[in-house]
Motif scaffolding. Sequence first.
Motif: not given
Length: 609
Positions: A1-18
């Motif tokens: 139900m609330r998996g989207g919050d994890l998604l946001y964190s994954v993109y946060w990290l991707y934007n820093r490490t690529g």
Amino acid sequence: MRGGDLLYSVYWLYNRTGDEFLLDLARKVHRRTAEWEKDVINWHNVNMSQGFGQPATFYMQSKDPNHLLAAERNWRKIRDMYGQVPGGMFGGDENCRPGFTGPRQAVETCGMVEMMLSHEILLTITGDAKWADRCEDVAFNSLPAAFTPDLKALHYLTAPNMILCDRHNKSPGLQNRGPMLLFNPHIHRCCQHNTGHGWPYYAEHLWMATGGNGLAAVLYAPSQVTAKVGDGNKVTITERTRYPFDESIQLTVTTAKPVSFPLYLRVPGWCEKPKLIINGKKAAVKARSGAYILIDRKWMDGDRVSLNLPMKITLTKWTKNKNSVSVNRGPLTYSLKIGEKYVKAGGTDKWPAWEIHPTTPWNYGLVLNEKDPTSSFRVVYKAWPDDDQPFEAIAAPIELRAKAKKIPAWQKDHLGLVGKLQPSPVKSNELTETVTLVPMGCARLRISAFPTIGTGPDAHQWEEPPKSLPATASHCWPGDTVAALSDKLLPKNSNDHSIPRFTWWDHKGTTEWVQYDFEQPRKVSGVSVYWFDDIGSGGCRIPKSWRVLYKDADRWKQVSNTGDYGLEKDKFNNIKFDPVQTSSLRLEVRLQPNFSGGVLEWRIDTVKR
Ligand SMILES: [Zn+2]
């Protein structure tokens, strides 16, 4: 139900490490998350608040416009069905329930802060200023009143119309059982820790980066931001304001050397004519409401920008909630100011729990000037509170004065909830009074969706709700009530959990009783009993046996000449007996071994003289 919050964190990290694997992980998270892109697929208020916008987060990767649109579609569906009330939230206490859509339905404090965060995330993804308006609506009008003004205690549920916050159970008027309206720092589990993120995330989203290495002020609050802008020069902007209580926002730029960068200022959707002054000179504003003012110039140290957002009074008519009306001025909605008496109710000396009781009447309908309803209000400015806590009824820096009449038949119900709204306009023969409204976020007790008073042929008589017969019992589970016996709410079946009930829970296998005590002796010739039986989910069953007793002087006697005492589910069990004249009538039951029991409705046949 609330998996989207994890998604946001994954993109946060991707934007820093690529790291590319993070995009695979994001696809997996999306695949494993409930399919909010299809519909509002769950009606628990916190799931909804966290999940509704999830597809728009995945849109950043999928580029599928349907993912972006799903967030708006979900938001509108929730508001359309359960959010026809002021304060930016909806009735989900703890789940949204068909038929429970009025302003006395509440929402969890968790739901508010998660809704704010979802709005903030959608604002970063889309830049669309409406998400900022929606975020402020919750932040200013709903969230502050969920806490005591000292922020030391909160309650689980907050509603736009709420006239008593005591420890007593309000279920099933509110779905959650227990002391959900009590301000208590010790018992409200999830909300107690979850709400800690409400204001910090809000503060983190006040300022955002823009294309062209600029800055955008998207939510307004006293703040200071330091950022690299333009060609990489570091600047600091200091924002001074008492928004949302004040129309004026003052920005001062600090920079070591002149620097060119775009500065965007959000124009709220409710603001028609913003005014802009740069270094003391009036500047032209082209931006519409709900868009951004762009100032693209070379900034010098000490440059000053003054933004004025004129706040007008507007009314919202909630046609789906009996034509009730709420009163807005700028981003704030206003509520009736009700005297609040704090009564200590447990907790510790250092961290007390509080009930809040009303000390002044609340059952008013607004008297509006029909030709120009917004002219019915006068704005009164008051001193800013010394302790910088404006979200308190007695400290509100702005009040409105309005004309109102009492509606005497509008009372609290047997649960202590404000009586349900009835259609406006409403007839009233009471005197016209001047009442005070305070910002909704300042009011722990409040009426925010008002009936209106009418004089014409379309004005309705407010019907007094049926009164329950006085009743007592050998025992009643604290979450249930003897008032349910005669509340005239008829069950769909014996396992109906949607209406109030009486139970002997948690007494099992014992002999118990429940009785009516009539104000005047009555002649009674029969009873009809609808038993409660929650097989499949609980421990109540049809009793083993029962009989009817009546009080003759000081002695209980059994009624005579009865047929069979019915023990059927899903219907009224009717019996007739020789009429008796009595002041008290009693049902005596023997509960089944290891089970308790209860009654959903108990009717009596009174012989008319
Ligand atoms: Zn919670």
